[in-house]
Design a protein around this motif. Structure first.
Motif, PDB file in Angstrom:
ATOM      1  N   ARG A 261      65.548  59.296 -70.232  1.00  0.00           N
ATOM      2  CA  ARG A 261      64.422  58.731 -69.495  1.00  0.00           C
ATOM      3  C   ARG A 261      64.488  57.223 -69.679  1.00  0.00           C
ATOM      4  O   ARG A 261      64.568  56.744 -70.802  1.00  0.00           O
ATOM      5  N   ASP A 262      64.445  56.503 -68.584  1.00  0.00           N
ATOM      6  CA  ASP A 262      64.556  55.053 -68.679  1.00  0.00           C
ATOM      7  C   ASP A 262      63.186  54.443 -68.974  1.00  0.00           C
ATOM      8  O   ASP A 262      62.148  55.126 -68.947  1.00  0.00           O
ATOM      9  N   LYS A 283      60.991  56.947 -60.495  1.00  0.00           N
ATOM     10  CA  LYS A 283      61.351  58.025 -61.410  1.00  0.00           C
ATOM     11  C   LYS A 283      60.139  58.260 -62.311  1.00  0.00           C
ATOM     12  O   LYS A 283      59.991  57.621 -63.347  1.00  0.00           O
ATOM     13  N   ASP A 286      60.175  58.566 -66.091  1.00  0.00           N
ATOM     14  CA  ASP A 286      60.516  57.420 -66.942  1.00  0.00           C
ATOM     15  C   ASP A 286      59.290  56.976 -67.730  1.00  0.00           C
ATOM     16  O   ASP A 286      58.147  57.294 -67.401  1.00  0.00           O
TER      17      ASP A 286
END
Length: 376
Positions: A261-262, A283, A286
């Motif tokens: 997960r960024d 996203k 994230d």
């Protein structure tokens, strides 16, 4: 020799309350894969294996499994040091028999003067230490600051250099000229400060830990690998990964890691953030920090945004308290002489973009009256 350089795993770390165990495990599996694909001769871990000096049982178990996988299963030598987040005493448990499997974990300053001889290379492992440790080792109380202590350490290390071999230093400190993010602890307590880059000039390569960005230092013979996982919003734009070092050619190659997960920072209005076309393009899994551009208050804004962004870690306003007061043209002395209710009204109007109601003024006056009585 080919070595993989990594650092700052911070096992047990949380991100604004979110558990990063899965992210750290996925990053580790990528590091292991890179080590195997590149057929490295060993791994360097430049400090901060744990995130705290007394790690939780789950963190200890996770790190142990990682090290066992690399060293016992994959048969990869490990060259590691303790960092400022580690407890050298706790981390040193078991070290007397680690070298039998080519696992070298140095946690005490005196160990730094026993280089590891491997093929064409001498590896010097310098664990994190404070000047007091150098004073004791050298019997020299004049070593009051980190640069003085490191200079003494390196001077002695150079007497141990074997001519014709490469000399690698693994260390965990802040090098002057480096860039820092807010997730990294500054070494300023007790006289600790930056280490001048020129002290490191006699090493062919210096594998550094402590700063979490690979671009924190631009030097020909020294660099930070950066952390394998993003630990704050200030690291959102960093590319995480590891370096592969070739001791024969003295070249280093960066291998990026793909986050589970960024971490991203979004600056937008509430209307934009709640627009399906906008949030569906993000996203949403994230870790997201939001900076709202709206000037007026929004009821239950955090609850509403969390329904769309479940991993929301931060919510701020584009125009915060300091920014709001920066253009008032009044100095501190002038502000101190203003009526408290007048100050409150000014502040509320700037933040909320509307005036206090009569009811709000009455509540504020009553609260101020009670406060004044308590001071008397």
């Amino acid at each position: 020799m080919r070595l993989l350089h990594t650092a700052d795993w911070h096992i047990g770390r949380r991100l604004h309350g979110f558990d990063l165990t899965a992210e750290q495990q996925q990053a580790f599996e990528q590091i292991e894969s890179i080590a195997q694909q590149e057929q490295v001769d060993g791994l360097i871990i430049a400090g901060d294996l744990y995130d705290r000096s007394a790690p939780a049982e789950a963190a200890v178990r996770q790190l142990n499994q990682m090290l066992q996988q690399l060293n016992l299963t994959d048969k990869l030598p490990i060259y590691a040091i303790s960092g400022n987040h580690d407890s050298s005493v706790r981390l040193a448990t078991g070290t007397p028999w680690f070298p039998q499997t080519n696992f070298y974990l140095y946690t005490d300053l005196q160990q730094a003067f026993t280089p590891i001889e491997v093929a064409d290379t001498q590896i010097f492992l310098l664990p994190y230490f404070e000047p007091f440790a150098a004073q004791q080792y050298f019997h020299d109380e004049s070593l009051q600051h980190l640069d003085q202590a490191v200079a003494a350490v390196i001077t002695q290390m150079k007497t141990l250099f074997t001519p014709g071999k490469r000399h690698i230093l693994v260390a965990h400190f802040f090098v002057s000229g480096s860039l820092q993010t807010d997730s990294e602890t500054q070494l300023t307590v007790g006289g600790l400060a930056a280490v001048p880059l020129d002290l490191l000039a006699d090493f062919d390569y210096v594998a550094l830990g402590h700063l979490h960005g690979k671009d924190a230092l631009q030097a020909q013979n020294a660099c930070y690998s950066g952390s394998p996982v993003k630990f704050s919003l200030s690291e959102a734009k960093q590319n995480k990964g590891v370096y592969i070092i070739d001791t024969e050619t003295l070249t280093r190659t960066f291998h990026p890691l793909t986050p589970l997960r960024d971490v991203q920072q979004i600056t937008a209005s509430f209307a934009e953030l709640t627009n399906p076309q906008f949030y569906q393009a993000q996203k949403q899994d994230d870790y997201i920090g939001v900076t709202l551009t709206d000037k007026k208050p929004i009821p239950n804004v955090l609850t509403q945004l969390r329904q769309l962004y479940p991993n929301l870690i931060s919510l701020t306003r584009a125009e915060g308290f300091e920014a709001q007061f920066a253009y008032q043209g009044e100095n501190g002395q002038q502000l101190r002489h203003k009526d408290p209710l007048e100050l409150l009204a000014d502040f509320y109007e700037q933040v909320a973009q509307e005036e206090l109601t009569d009811q709000q003024r009455q509540w504020a006056a009553a609260a101020l009256k009670i406060a004044n009585k308590e001071e008397q």
